[in-house]
Scaffold this motif. Sequence first.
Motif, PDB file in Angstrom:
ATOM      1  N   SER A 125       5.959  13.447  -5.298  1.00  0.00           N
ATOM      2  CA  SER A 125       4.824  12.776  -4.678  1.00  0.00           C
ATOM      3  C   SER A 125       3.691  12.583  -5.679  1.00  0.00           C
ATOM      4  N   ASP A 126       2.980  11.481  -5.539  1.00  0.00           N
ATOM      5  CA  ASP A 126       1.767  11.251  -6.323  1.00  0.00           C
ATOM      6  C   ASP A 126       0.609  12.047  -5.729  1.00  0.00           C
ATOM      7  N   PRO A 127      -0.515  12.163  -6.453  1.00  0.00           N
ATOM      8  CA  PRO A 127      -1.670  12.902  -5.922  1.00  0.00           C
ATOM      9  C   PRO A 127      -2.133  12.354  -4.575  1.00  0.00           C
ATOM     10  N   ASN A 128      -2.659  13.221  -3.750  1.00  0.00           N
ATOM     11  CA  ASN A 128      -3.011  12.858  -2.379  1.00  0.00           C
ATOM     12  C   ASN A 128      -4.012  11.716  -2.287  1.00  0.00           C
ATOM     13  N   GLU A 129      -4.969  11.655  -3.232  1.00  0.00           N
ATOM     14  CA  GLU A 129      -5.969  10.586  -3.154  1.00  0.00           C
ATOM     15  C   GLU A 129      -5.329   9.215  -3.383  1.00  0.00           C
ATOM     16  N   ILE A 130      -4.300   9.157  -4.211  1.00  0.00           N
ATOM     17  CA  ILE A 130      -3.585   7.894  -4.434  1.00  0.00           C
ATOM     18  C   ILE A 130      -2.793   7.526  -3.185  1.00  0.00           C
ATOM     19  N   VAL A 131      -2.191   8.532  -2.557  1.00  0.00           N
ATOM     20  CA  VAL A 131      -1.419   8.305  -1.330  1.00  0.00           C
ATOM     21  C   VAL A 131      -2.310   7.712  -0.246  1.00  0.00           C
ATOM     22  N   VAL A 132      -3.491   8.285  -0.054  1.00  0.00           N
ATOM     23  CA  VAL A 132      -4.417   7.796   0.966  1.00  0.00           C
ATOM     24  C   VAL A 132      -4.873   6.380   0.634  1.00  0.00           C
ATOM     25  N   HIS A 133      -5.117   6.105  -0.657  1.00  0.00           N
ATOM     26  CA  HIS A 133      -5.521   4.754  -1.058  1.00  0.00           C
ATOM     27  C   HIS A 133      -4.444   3.736  -0.716  1.00  0.00           C
ATOM     28  N   ARG A 134      -3.185   4.043  -1.009  1.00  0.00           N
ATOM     29  CA  ARG A 134      -2.097   3.103  -0.710  1.00  0.00           C
ATOM     30  C   ARG A 134      -2.010   2.839   0.792  1.00  0.00           C
ATOM     31  N   ALA A 135      -2.058   3.918   1.582  1.00  0.00           N
ATOM     32  CA  ALA A 135      -1.946   3.756   3.033  1.00  0.00           C
ATOM     33  C   ALA A 135      -3.090   2.912   3.584  1.00  0.00           C
ATOM     34  N   THR A 136      -4.289   3.176   3.117  1.00  0.00           N
ATOM     35  CA  THR A 136      -5.464   2.432   3.592  1.00  0.00           C
ATOM     36  C   THR A 136      -5.389   0.975   3.178  1.00  0.00           C
ATOM     37  N   TYR A 137      -4.937   0.733   1.961  1.00  0.00           N
ATOM     38  CA  TYR A 137      -4.814  -0.646   1.474  1.00  0.00           C
ATOM     39  C   TYR A 137      -3.782  -1.413   2.304  1.00  0.00           C
ATOM     40  N   LEU A 138      -2.656  -0.772   2.605  1.00  0.00           N
ATOM     41  CA  LEU A 138      -1.620  -1.433   3.390  1.00  0.00           C
ATOM     42  C   LEU A 138      -2.041  -1.621   4.844  1.00  0.00           C
ATOM     43  N   LEU A 139      -2.935  -0.768   5.337  1.00  0.00           N
ATOM     44  CA  LEU A 139      -3.483  -0.948   6.678  1.00  0.00           C
ATOM     45  C   LEU A 139      -4.196  -2.290   6.779  1.00  0.00           C
ATOM     46  N   ASN A 140      -4.845  -2.677   5.704  1.00  0.00           N
ATOM     47  CA  ASN A 140      -5.605  -3.919   5.692  1.00  0.00           C
ATOM     48  C   ASN A 140      -4.779  -5.127   5.261  1.00  0.00           C
ATOM     49  N   ASN A 141      -3.645  -4.880   4.578  1.00  0.00           N
ATOM     50  CA  ASN A 141      -2.910  -5.994   3.983  1.00  0.00           C
ATOM     51  C   ASN A 141      -1.452  -6.109   4.419  1.00  0.00           C
ATOM     52  N   GLY A 142      -0.921  -5.116   5.119  1.00  0.00           N
ATOM     53  CA  GLY A 142       0.444  -5.201   5.625  1.00  0.00           C
ATOM     54  C   GLY A 142       1.486  -4.691   4.653  1.00  0.00           C
ATOM     55  N   PHE A 143       2.721  -4.547   5.173  1.00  0.00           N
ATOM     56  CA  PHE A 143       3.836  -4.007   4.394  1.00  0.00           C
ATOM     57  C   PHE A 143       5.092  -4.861   4.578  1.00  0.00           C
ATOM     58  N   GLY A 144       4.910  -6.147   4.826  1.00  0.00           N
ATOM     59  CA  GLY A 144       6.058  -7.021   5.001  1.00  0.00           C
ATOM     60  C   GLY A 144       6.625  -6.966   6.409  1.00  0.00           C
ATOM     61  N   CYS A 145       7.839  -7.485   6.557  1.00  0.00           N
ATOM     62  CA  CYS A 145       8.509  -7.538   7.861  1.00  0.00           C
ATOM     63  C   CYS A 145       9.209  -6.213   8.157  1.00  0.00           C
ATOM     64  N   TYR A 146       9.083  -5.756   9.380  1.00  0.00           N
ATOM     65  CA  TYR A 146       9.745  -4.514   9.781  1.00  0.00           C
ATOM     66  C   TYR A 146      11.246  -4.752   9.921  1.00  0.00           C
ATOM     67  N   ASN A 147      12.037  -3.833   9.369  1.00  0.00           N
ATOM     68  CA  ASN A 147      13.486  -3.875   9.502  1.00  0.00           C
ATOM     69  C   ASN A 147      13.999  -2.443   9.531  1.00  0.00           C
ATOM     70  N   VAL A 148      14.815  -2.113  10.508  1.00  0.00           N
ATOM     71  CA  VAL A 148      15.265  -0.732  10.697  1.00  0.00           C
ATOM     72  C   VAL A 148      15.924  -0.168   9.445  1.00  0.00           C
ATOM     73  N   PHE A 149      16.753  -0.965   8.772  1.00  0.00           N
ATOM     74  CA  PHE A 149      17.505  -0.460   7.630  1.00  0.00           C
ATOM     75  C   PHE A 149      16.828  -0.691   6.288  1.00  0.00           C
ATOM     76  N   LYS A 150      16.024  -1.728   6.169  1.00  0.00           N
ATOM     77  CA  LYS A 150      15.509  -2.101   4.854  1.00  0.00           C
ATOM     78  C   LYS A 150      14.010  -1.899   4.676  1.00  0.00           C
ATOM     79  N   ASN A 151      13.265  -1.824   5.750  1.00  0.00           N
ATOM     80  CA  ASN A 151      11.808  -1.726   5.619  1.00  0.00           C
ATOM     81  C   ASN A 151      11.215  -1.131   6.890  1.00  0.00           C
ATOM     82  N   ASN A 152      11.334   0.183   7.025  1.00  0.00           N
ATOM     83  CA  ASN A 152      10.899   0.830   8.259  1.00  0.00           C
ATOM     84  C   ASN A 152       9.742   1.792   8.005  1.00  0.00           C
TER      85      ASN A 152
END
Length: 262
Positions: A125-152
Amino acid sequence: MGLLSNRVDKESLKPGDHIYSWRTAYIYSHHGIYVGNNEVIHFTRHGQEVGTGTVLDLLLVSSGPARRHQVPCPTCTPPEGGHGVVSSCLNCFLAGGILYRFEYSVSSALFLAKARGGTCTLAVSDPNEIVVHRATYLLNNGFGCYNVFKNNCEDFAIYCKTGLLVIDQGTIGRSGQAVSIIGGPLAAVLSTPLRLVTTNIYGMAATAVGVYCASRFAADIGMRKDVAKVEVEDLTRRLATGLIQVIEPGTIILPPGPPPDH
């Protein structure tokens, strides 16, 4: 946390923790990133979704906070933009289930001892502050299309923790629990030819278990060669336009973009 369970107390959570809770009779678990202040950012089926074309489309409906009451939770953020990444309070994320913490940097022995996928990884795992930054950024910008096997939801949480993506012709790779769902039947099929060597039921069962464990180990994000570290800002821009390409395992081409701002 022990060998058989990753169960934890709410009081032990830290921002940047990858947490999950089992749903639908333990068929599937929902994953997210705890970012502090009783808030969890997670990827749900609320946005654009690519179906599997199987019965799983009907069974795996657990990604997202429970809607048991008509009155909305006052602390949860409604989905915006239809991209599926949402912010929920911890209680809504758990939906009445038990809290578990996903483990990183586990040993090979511990990984194989956890017979069910989607609970741990050999990846670091990367440092926690980087993890929180990624999650927050994706909250505002999305993570692509949801797919059970490829992107869940598990793929989302693992990316937030590691920055690693399994890249295969522009798609994101499988999660541990997806490998478990298909790994059991696959192991049985692959071990079937060995009936010519032994007809002993116990020998066949042991062989199937061995094939299953080997497939889980090889498919883990910490072991795969077809992975790349992708910055979150670059991910959302390139994923949206389909500009991530693979020329060989572990190598990606990112076509030239605009020059960086100085």
